[in-house]
Design an enzyme around this catalytic site. Structure first.
Site, PDB file in Angstrom:
ATOM      1  N   HIS A 139      61.642 -56.721  98.895  1.00  0.00           N
ATOM      2  CA  HIS A 139      62.215 -57.481  99.806  1.00  0.00           C
ATOM      3  C   HIS A 139      61.113 -58.558 100.427  1.00  0.00           C
ATOM      4  O   HIS A 139      59.761 -57.871 100.487  1.00  0.00           O
ATOM      5  CB  HIS A 139      62.773 -56.879 100.812  1.00  0.00           C
ATOM      6  N   ASP A 216      58.790 -48.835 101.492  1.00  0.00           N
ATOM      7  CA  ASP A 216      59.992 -49.243 102.382  1.00  0.00           C
ATOM      8  C   ASP A 216      61.472 -48.580 102.161  1.00  0.00           C
ATOM      9  O   ASP A 216      61.733 -48.882 101.105  1.00  0.00           O
ATOM     10  CB  ASP A 216      59.999 -50.944 101.803  1.00  0.00           C
ATOM     11  N   GLN A 219      66.572 -49.404 102.650  1.00  0.00           N
ATOM     12  CA  GLN A 219      67.894 -48.974 101.946  1.00  0.00           C
ATOM     13  C   GLN A 219      67.924 -47.840 101.452  1.00  0.00           C
ATOM     14  O   GLN A 219      69.135 -47.315 101.011  1.00  0.00           O
ATOM     15  CB  GLN A 219      68.098 -49.915 100.866  1.00  0.00           C
ATOM     16  N   LYS A 242      70.834 -50.594 109.550  1.00  0.00           N
ATOM     17  CA  LYS A 242      71.417 -50.126 108.399  1.00  0.00           C
ATOM     18  C   LYS A 242      72.137 -48.968 108.042  1.00  0.00           C
ATOM     19  O   LYS A 242      72.512 -48.582 107.088  1.00  0.00           O
ATOM     20  CB  LYS A 242      70.563 -50.590 107.164  1.00  0.00           C
ATOM     21  N   CYS A 380      66.559 -62.153 100.393  1.00  0.00           N
ATOM     22  CA  CYS A 380      65.188 -62.046 100.691  1.00  0.00           C
ATOM     23  C   CYS A 380      64.492 -61.478  99.603  1.00  0.00           C
ATOM     24  O   CYS A 380      63.660 -60.786  99.826  1.00  0.00           O
ATOM     25  CB  CYS A 380      65.153 -61.510 102.038  1.00  0.00           C
TER      26      CYS A 380
HETATM   27  N1  PMP Z   1      63.177 -54.329 103.441  1.00  0.00           N
HETATM   28  C1  PMP Z   1      64.497 -54.193 102.693  1.00  0.00           C
HETATM   29  C2  PMP Z   1      64.513 -53.688 101.396  1.00  0.00           C
HETATM   30  C3  PMP Z   1      65.513 -54.558 103.301  1.00  0.00           C
HETATM   31  O1  PMP Z   1      66.925 -54.427 102.722  1.00  0.00           O
HETATM   32  C4  PMP Z   1      65.446 -55.159 104.470  1.00  0.00           C
HETATM   33  C5  PMP Z   1      66.781 -55.645 105.344  1.00  0.00           C
HETATM   34  N2  PMP Z   1      67.386 -56.704 104.539  1.00  0.00           N
HETATM   35  C6  PMP Z   1      64.407 -55.203 105.165  1.00  0.00           C
HETATM   36  C7  PMP Z   1      63.145 -54.770 104.554  1.00  0.00           C
HETATM   37  C8  PMP Z   1      63.944 -56.001 106.710  1.00  0.00           C
HETATM   38  O2  PMP Z   1      64.469 -54.938 107.458  1.00  0.00           O
HETATM   39  P1  PMP Z   1      64.627 -55.464 109.110  1.00  0.00           P
HETATM   40  O3  PMP Z   1      66.113 -56.005 109.079  1.00  0.00           O
HETATM   41  O4  PMP Z   1      64.605 -54.231 109.782  1.00  0.00           O
HETATM   42  O5  PMP Z   1      63.759 -56.618 109.552  1.00  0.00           O
END
Ligand code: PMP
Length: 422
Positions: A139, A216, A219, A242, A380
């Site tokens: 991401h 990270d 998910q 999430k 993203c």
């Molecule tokens: N990493 C991943 C794999 C995500 O799916 C997301 C959220 N779309 C993020 C980072 C960003 O997280 P946050 O919404 O807490 O900024």
């Protein structure tokens, strides 16, 4: 003080012997009962953000009605209650991740957590010649902070590739772990492909080579039973919104020695022991990294979300989502011209796809008119979509509170709107 409604604690939602009553679980999510464009909502954008159960909503309501005060400063009763509620949430989250609360920095989410590592750990350490290794499925939150560090230190970014089915190319990844690599940034679960990366093995290989690891977990935390201590990583980032929790909540776990060696990222109140114009003595971790007034009610809500997920049971959630994924995959594969991106074995319940001859945004817009919420775009993850040579995909991401009937309605709506596009 308990800021949670009794409902969370009594009658456990998950009767793990005889199975979970998923209808009862679903009834805890009021938003799922609404209609959109006159149709019953089918919410399949859970990888973007999850919906919130009544228990989470009620915990925040109760906090503001009865306990609201700032944390750590006041000695009055409300101040103590608020501080206890905030620290109780840290404790619950730590137990959920199987880490120590003193090693858990509460913050606004994964983006903040990874930036904290970038600015406090990487920026002071990295230099020209060093390499930051990232995977192609990251991401942007796990790419852009490293690019900013690279620009300021002269370090370079190296990209570890993936295989056509969406698995990490582990042979290539291990070959890329050369002596110049100081940091590896990798997702536990891909938000686009659903791939679950073997982070334990990856972190072991990185550690053998003296490479610091940032995982990270955005998910992963909502879907898998986690044991971060056993994972062997150095940093693990999660986001509350999430995992049934409020937006603007999340956490960074790091080993205590790393947290102690890192300078603060943001300065201000709460993170100090003593301030004079000659200098400041910082508080101990994790408070050293929590300057300013935090999202107290948000963390109370996140604590309630953890209670909720545990009352359903993370193993039951993972099993339920695998079942829903299998159903949705079969239903989508039956649609002519539909291509799924990401078919790694054991993947999480995320399906990115395209339908031949139809634009992703057009399909998503028409699906919305049918009450079906899916995401379209690049999620993203521009470099990942570039790998597949596509400008956008649709993404249906499932949660345990979705139903088999919703999957059938989604598939039927997709067939209908595809026809409308000619
Ligand atoms: N990493 C991943 C794999 C995500 O799916 C997301 C959220 N779309 C993020 C980072 C960003 O997280 P946050 O919404 O807490 O900024």
């Amino acid at each position: 003080m308990s800021t949670l409604p009794a409902a969370v604690h009594d009658a456990a939602l998950g009767n793990h012997e005889g199975g979970v009553d998923w209808n009862r679980v679903r009834a805890d999510f009021p938003l799922l009962m609404r209609e959109v464009h006159g149709k019953p909502l089918v919410y399949l954008d859970n990888a973007n953000t999850g919906q919130k159960p009544l228990q989470v909503i009620a915990s925040q309501d109760e906090f503001y009605r009865r306990h609201n005060a700032n944390v750590s400063r006041a000695v009055h009763a409300l101040g103590t209650e608020a501080t206890e509620a905030y620290e109780a949430a840290r404790g619950k989250l730590a137990r959920f991740l199987n880490v120590r609360p003193e090693e858990l920095v509460l913050c606004s989410g994964t983006t903040f957590a990874i930036n904290l590592v970038a600015y406090s750990w990487a920026l002071p350490r990295l230099k020209a010649g060093d390499v930051i290794l990232v995977s192609r499925m990251e991401h942007h939150a796990n790419i852009v902070p490293w690019q900013l560090v690279a620009q300021r230190t002269g370090a370079t970014i190296r990209v570890a590739g993936i295989l056509p089915d969406g698995q990490l190319d582990l042979d290539a990844l291990y070959k890329a772990m050369t002596g110049e690599v100081k940091l590896l940034a990798v997702a536990h679960v891909s938000n686009v492909l659903g791939t679950v990366n073997p982070v334990r093995e990856i972190c072991r290989e990185a550690r053998r080579r003296g490479i610091t690891t940032v995982v990270d977990g955005s998910q992963a935390a909502p879907h898998l039973k986690l044991d971060v201590a056993a994972m062997g990583c150095d940093f693990y980032a999660i986001t509350g919104h999430k995992m049934c929790g409020p937006t603007g909540t999340g956490a960074l776990w790091a080993r205590r020695d790393l947290l102690e060696s890192m300078p603060p990222f943001i300065g201000g109140g709460e993170m100090i022991k003593e301030v004079s114009f000659d200098g400041t003595v910082f508080n101990d971790p994790p408070h050293k990294f929590e300057a300013g007034t935090p999202n107290i009610a948000g963390f109370v809500g996140l604590g309630a979300a953890v209670d909720y997920l545990e009352s359903v049971g993370m193993d039951a959630i993972a099993a339920r989502e695998s079942e829903l994924l299998a159903h949705a995959t079969e239903a989508l594969q039956a649609i002519p011209g539909l291509r799924i991106f990401g078919t790694a074995p054991g993947k999480a319940a995320v399906i990115s796809f395209l339908v031949e001859g139809a634009h992703a945004h057009d399909l998503a817009t028409l699906l919305d008119l049918e009450g079906v919420a899916v995401r379209s775009g690049q999620h993203c993850a521009h470099p990942l979509l570039q790998f597949f040579g596509v400008a956008a995909t649709l993404r249906a991401s499932l949660a345990f509170y979705n139903t088999h009937d919703e999957i059938d309605r989604f598939a039927a709506a997709l067939v209908k709107v595809r026809r409308l596009l000619g």
